[in-house]
Enzyme design. Structure first.
Site, PDB file in Angstrom:
ATOM      1  N   LYS A 160       4.180   3.727  -8.618  1.00  0.00           N
ATOM      2  CA  LYS A 160       4.184   2.887  -7.254  1.00  0.00           C
ATOM      3  C   LYS A 160       4.912   1.656  -7.514  1.00  0.00           C
ATOM      4  CE  LYS A 160       0.780  -0.429  -7.680  1.00  0.00           C
ATOM      5  NZ  LYS A 160       0.989  -1.630  -7.875  1.00  0.00           N
ATOM      6  N   ASP A 175      -6.291   0.510  -6.434  1.00  0.00           N
ATOM      7  CA  ASP A 175      -4.858   1.279  -6.183  1.00  0.00           C
ATOM      8  C   ASP A 175      -4.772   2.953  -6.045  1.00  0.00           C
ATOM      9  OD1 ASP A 175      -3.370  -0.994  -5.977  1.00  0.00           O
ATOM     10  OD2 ASP A 175      -2.900  -1.073  -8.002  1.00  0.00           O
TER      11      ASP A 175
HETATM   12  O1  C5P Z   1     -10.296  -2.163  -8.398  1.00  0.00           O
HETATM   13  P1  C5P Z   1      -9.327  -2.705  -9.714  1.00  0.00           P
HETATM   14  O2  C5P Z   1     -10.134  -2.007 -10.777  1.00  0.00           O
HETATM   15  O3  C5P Z   1      -7.984  -2.327  -9.862  1.00  0.00           O
HETATM   16  O4  C5P Z   1      -9.543  -3.858  -9.731  1.00  0.00           O
HETATM   17  C1  C5P Z   1      -9.392  -4.710 -11.031  1.00  0.00           C
HETATM   18  C2  C5P Z   1      -9.854  -6.144 -11.146  1.00  0.00           C
HETATM   19  O5  C5P Z   1      -8.777  -6.847 -10.315  1.00  0.00           O
HETATM   20  C3  C5P Z   1     -10.875  -6.517 -10.262  1.00  0.00           C
HETATM   21  O6  C5P Z   1     -12.326  -6.315 -10.934  1.00  0.00           O
HETATM   22  C4  C5P Z   1     -10.900  -7.813  -9.732  1.00  0.00           C
HETATM   23  O7  C5P Z   1     -10.992  -8.753 -10.814  1.00  0.00           O
HETATM   24  C5  C5P Z   1      -9.353  -7.994  -9.319  1.00  0.00           C
HETATM   25  N1  C5P Z   1      -9.101  -7.429  -8.138  1.00  0.00           N
HETATM   26  C6  C5P Z   1      -9.555  -8.336  -6.954  1.00  0.00           C
HETATM   27  N2  C5P Z   1      -9.002  -7.835  -5.870  1.00  0.00           N
HETATM   28  C7  C5P Z   1      -8.581  -6.682  -5.367  1.00  0.00           C
HETATM   29  C8  C5P Z   1      -8.179  -5.953  -6.387  1.00  0.00           C
HETATM   30  C9  C5P Z   1      -8.366  -6.105  -7.812  1.00  0.00           C
HETATM   31  O8  C5P Z   1      -9.834  -9.438  -7.376  1.00  0.00           O
HETATM   32  N3  C5P Z   1      -7.999  -6.454  -4.073  1.00  0.00           N
END
Ligand code: C5P
Length: 294
Positions: A13, A141
């Site tokens: 993406k 994502d």
């Molecule tokens: O959900 P994901 O594993 O992709 O997120 C990785 C890190 O990115 C989270 O631990 C957080 O620190 C940050 N994050 C965030 N806000 C979001 C998505 C991700 O702060 N909406």
């Protein structure tokens, strides 16, 4: 049942826009982003056998872990746990093509592909909404990647609204050598005052009007402001080359480090690729990928 292997494509993406609009009590940030699937994809092979819930995963990239830090592995684990399936074992084999640590959601898309493949083969009859709920347990994502296409994502990135398909265009994607940790970049963004934000409403209107030029000139990512001086210089250098070679717009995707340009034709994108490859060896040409039908 014996053993059966299914193949699913896991499309990358791009963020046509990315805005961080607030911080939630759970530590996650509230996002507002227009996401677009692209034709560049990983191939995910999912083998299902009678067994006792063992999961294995491997990829053609030695540095990607084969544990539940591999999002394909984690997706299989979530799927079996959430559906209470105890009599199957799963092995996931991923041929990576989408660049890694690029902001292109490759790992998230692998996870979504595992969920779709298992749902189909195990006849668990989950709707897209059900699958998006499972995907949100893997990462932020992955929910988008279940159906893909063109969508507005908000909240943690898991609240999704379908938009009209993007008009025909060609993306040239360049992945510089540096990569940035997602939590680190969120932290850096928290520490600065963001001066410019994407025109998300204008971007959506351009998409709905089929106005590819209007879309391109609104491609914008607030994370670029949080990069180090050195990283910013690399990203701006790539964007300048893309625009000088005829891109209608250019931006970094996600938390980077891949940068894309939007072109109106393949020959233009190919010329730009030739130029860009002199400084950034890892370049890819892709087209917008429509959503997957349920
Ligand atoms: O959900 P994901 O594993 O992709 O997120 C990785 C890190 O990115 C989270 O631990 C957080 O620190 C940050 N994050 C965030 N806000 C979001 C998505 C991700 O702060 N909406």
């Amino acid at each position: 049942m014996g053993s059966v292997t299914v193949r699913e494509k896991a499309f990358g993406k791009l963020n046509l826009s990315l805005d961080v609009v607030g911080k939630m009590d759970n530590g996650y940030h509230s996002m507002l982003m227009v996401m677009q699937s692209v034709s560049l994809h990983d191939d995910v092979y999912i083998t299902i056998e009678d067994g006792a819930g063992e999961i294995t995963a491997h990829t053609n990239r030695a540095y990607i872990p084969n544990t539940n830090k591999n999002l394909g592995f984690k997706a299989a684990e979530v799927f079996l746990n959430e559906l209470g399936i105890k009599n199957k074992s799963i092995s996931v084999s991923i041929k990576k093509r989408v660049p890694v640590c690029a902001g292109m959601g490759g790992g998230s898309s692998d996870a979504a592909a595992v969920i779709r493949g298992l749902n189909r083969e195990l006849k668990t009859r989950l709707s897209f909404d059900d699958m998006r709920r499972l995907a949100s347990m893997v990462d932020s994502d992955a929910s988008f990647c279940i159906e893909g296409g063109t969508m507005l994502a908000s909240g943690r990135g898991t609240e999704l609204k379908k938009l009209s398909p993007l008009p025909d265009c060609v993306f040239l994607i360049a992945k510089p050598r540096f990569s940035v940790s997602t939590p680190t970049l969120f932290g850096k963004l928290d520490g600065i005052k963001v001066k410019a934000r994407p025109d998300t409403a204008g971007l959506i209107a351009a998409i709905e009007n089929g106005d590819v030029f209007g879309v391109s000139r609104r491609c914008f990512n607030v994370f670029e402001a949080a990069l180090s001086q050195r990283e910013k210089a690399i990203v701006c250098g790539i964007k300048d080359t893309l625009v000088n070679c005829g891109a209608m717009g250019a931006s970094m995707t996600g938390t980077g480090s891949a940068v894309y340009g939007v072109f109106s034709s393949l020959p233009e994108a190919e010329l730009a690729e030739k130029e860009l490859k002199k400084t950034v060896p890892e370049c890819y040409i892709a087209s917008p990928e429509p959503s997957i039908s349920e």
